[in-house]
Design an enzyme around this catalytic site. Structure first.
Site, short mmCIF file in Angstrom:
data_model
loop_
_atom_site.label_atom_id
_atom_site.label_comp_id
_atom_site.label_asym_id
_atom_site.label_seq_id
_atom_site.Cartn_x
_atom_site.Cartn_y
_atom_site.Cartn_z
N GLN A 1 0.82 -1.22 0.00
CA GLN A 1 0.00 0.00 0.00
C GLN A 1 0.86 1.27 0.00
O GLN A 1 0.36 2.34 -0.33
CB GLN A 1 -0.95 0.02 1.20
CG GLN A 1 -2.04 -1.06 1.13
CD GLN A 1 -2.96 -1.01 2.32
OE1 GLN A 1 -2.64 -1.54 3.39
NE2 GLN A 1 -4.10 -0.35 2.18
N CYS B 1 -10.75 0.05 3.52
CA CYS B 1 -9.37 -0.10 3.09
C CYS B 1 -8.81 1.29 2.80
O CYS B 1 -9.47 2.10 2.14
CB CYS B 1 -9.30 -0.96 1.82
SG CYS B 1 -7.62 -1.21 1.23
N LEU B 2 -7.61 1.55 3.31
CA LEU B 2 -7.02 2.87 3.11
C LEU B 2 -6.67 3.10 1.65
O LEU B 2 -6.50 4.25 1.24
CB LEU B 2 -5.79 3.04 4.01
CG LEU B 2 -6.09 2.98 5.52
CD1 LEU B 2 -4.80 3.04 6.33
CD2 LEU B 2 -7.04 4.10 5.94
N HIS C 1 -7.12 -9.40 6.32
CA HIS C 1 -7.20 -8.35 5.30
C HIS C 1 -5.78 -7.93 4.87
O HIS C 1 -5.50 -7.77 3.69
CB HIS C 1 -7.99 -7.17 5.89
CG HIS C 1 -8.08 -5.94 5.05
ND1 HIS C 1 -9.27 -5.45 4.57
CD2 HIS C 1 -7.13 -5.06 4.62
CE1 HIS C 1 -9.05 -4.35 3.88
NE2 HIS C 1 -7.76 -4.08 3.88
N HIS D 1 -3.49 -8.41 1.26
CA HIS D 1 -2.76 -7.38 0.50
C HIS D 1 -1.42 -7.93 -0.01
O HIS D 1 -0.99 -7.62 -1.12
CB HIS D 1 -2.46 -6.16 1.38
CG HIS D 1 -3.55 -5.12 1.41
ND1 HIS D 1 -3.98 -4.47 0.28
CD2 HIS D 1 -4.26 -4.59 2.44
CE1 HIS D 1 -4.92 -3.59 0.60
NE2 HIS D 1 -5.12 -3.64 1.92
O1 K1U Z 1 -5.37 -2.33 5.06
C1 K1U Z 1 -5.96 -1.26 5.12
O2 K1U Z 1 -6.27 -0.68 4.11
C2 K1U Z 1 -6.33 -0.68 6.46
C3 K1U Z 1 -7.75 -0.97 6.86
C4 K1U Z 1 -7.77 -2.25 7.66
C5 K1U Z 1 -9.08 -2.92 7.91
C6 K1U Z 1 -10.22 -2.22 8.23
C7 K1U Z 1 -11.41 -2.87 8.49
C8 K1U Z 1 -11.45 -4.23 8.41
C9 K1U Z 1 -10.33 -4.93 8.06
C10 K1U Z 1 -9.14 -4.28 7.83
C11 K1U Z 1 -8.26 0.22 7.67
O3 K1U Z 1 -7.74 0.50 8.70
S1 K1U Z 1 -9.59 1.10 7.06
C12 K1U Z 1 -9.94 2.30 8.34
C13 K1U Z 1 -10.65 1.71 9.49
O4 K1U Z 1 -11.19 0.64 9.41
C14 K1U Z 1 -10.68 2.42 10.79
C15 K1U Z 1 -10.21 3.69 10.93
C16 K1U Z 1 -10.26 4.32 12.16
C17 K1U Z 1 -10.77 3.69 13.25
C18 K1U Z 1 -11.25 2.41 13.12
C19 K1U Z 1 -11.21 1.78 11.90
ZN ZN Z 2 -6.64 -2.59 2.83
#
Ligand code: K1U
Ligand code: ZN
Length: 188
Positions: free
Chosen positions: A66, A110-111, A152, A156
């Site tokens: 990422q 997902c970021l 998750h 990636h």
């Molecule tokens: O991998 C990524 O893109 C990060 C992703 C991870 C993820 C989120 C939800 C379920 C599985 C994996 C994130 O962090 S998205 C942002 C998010 O979920 C979040 C942000 C702030 C507080 C709590 C959650």
């Molecule tokens: Zn992701």
């Protein structure tokens, strides 16, 4: 000013520097990453930078592809409770060693796919093996949000995104939105 000085742009939870996050669609998000064979200083710095980038986003996990690095490295911290101590976790070469028959559905984000969320069903508990920042092998069982997040992130490393679990039409819709977002960001 009193107390220790902290350089601007760094979070109190990590020592790293923020890196830009790739947005889907990007060919680097579809590739299988290479195992880490030498735990170099460069990779330790990358791990710190990934933690910084994750906390800043904010997110609960981040995988090396990422930020455009094609090595098997993930970071996560799924501590949610306000006031609970952060648990920054760095995993080199993480591997799922066992999964539960029980499943869990979680609305994932997902970021690399900002502001898009969808239900994904995965094993509720997983046993994961990895090498930590000191080069020590670790093995632990995860459940709840930690289990969802670690799966998750390992996806990636194998070029798989959460939208790959969705029906083609929904996936296409999200991909088109992301293409538009990237065009707009490029113009800004
Ligand atoms: O991998 C990524 O893109 C990060 C992703 C991870 C993820 C989120 C939800 C379920 C599985 C994996 C994130 O962090 S998205 C942002 C998010 O979920 C979040 C942000 C702030 C507080 C709590 C959650
Ligand atoms: Zn992701």
């Amino acid at each position: 000013m009193q107390g220790a000085l902290r350089p601007l742009g760094r979070s109190p939870k990590s020592e790293g520097m923020k890196r830009p996050i790739l947005i889907h669609p990007d060919p680097r998000l579809k590739k299988v990453c290479d195992p880490v064979t030498d735990l170099s200083d460069e990779l330790r710095v990358l791990a710190d930078d990934m933690l910084e980038t994750m906390y800043d986003a904010p997110g609960i996990g981040l995988a090396a592809p990422q930020v455009g690095v094609m090595h098997r490295l993930i970071v996560l911290d799924c501590v949610k409770e306000e006031g609970e101590a952060p648990r920054p976790t760095v995993m080199f070469n993480p591997e799922i060693l066992a999964v539960s028959d029980d499943l869990n559905t979680y609305e994932e984000g997902c970021l690399s796919i900002p502001e898009q969320y969808a239900d994904v069903t995965r094993p509720a508990e997983v046993r994961v093996g990895w090498i930590d920042q000191n080069g020590t092998p670790q093995e632990r069982d995860f459940d709840g949000l930690w289990a969802t997040c670690v799966q998750h992130e390992i996806d990636h490393l194998n070029g798989k995104l959460f939208i790959d679990y969705l029906k083609p039409l929904k996936r296409q819709m999200i991909t088109r939105k992301m293409q538009k977002l990237k065009r707009e960001r490029a113009r800004a």
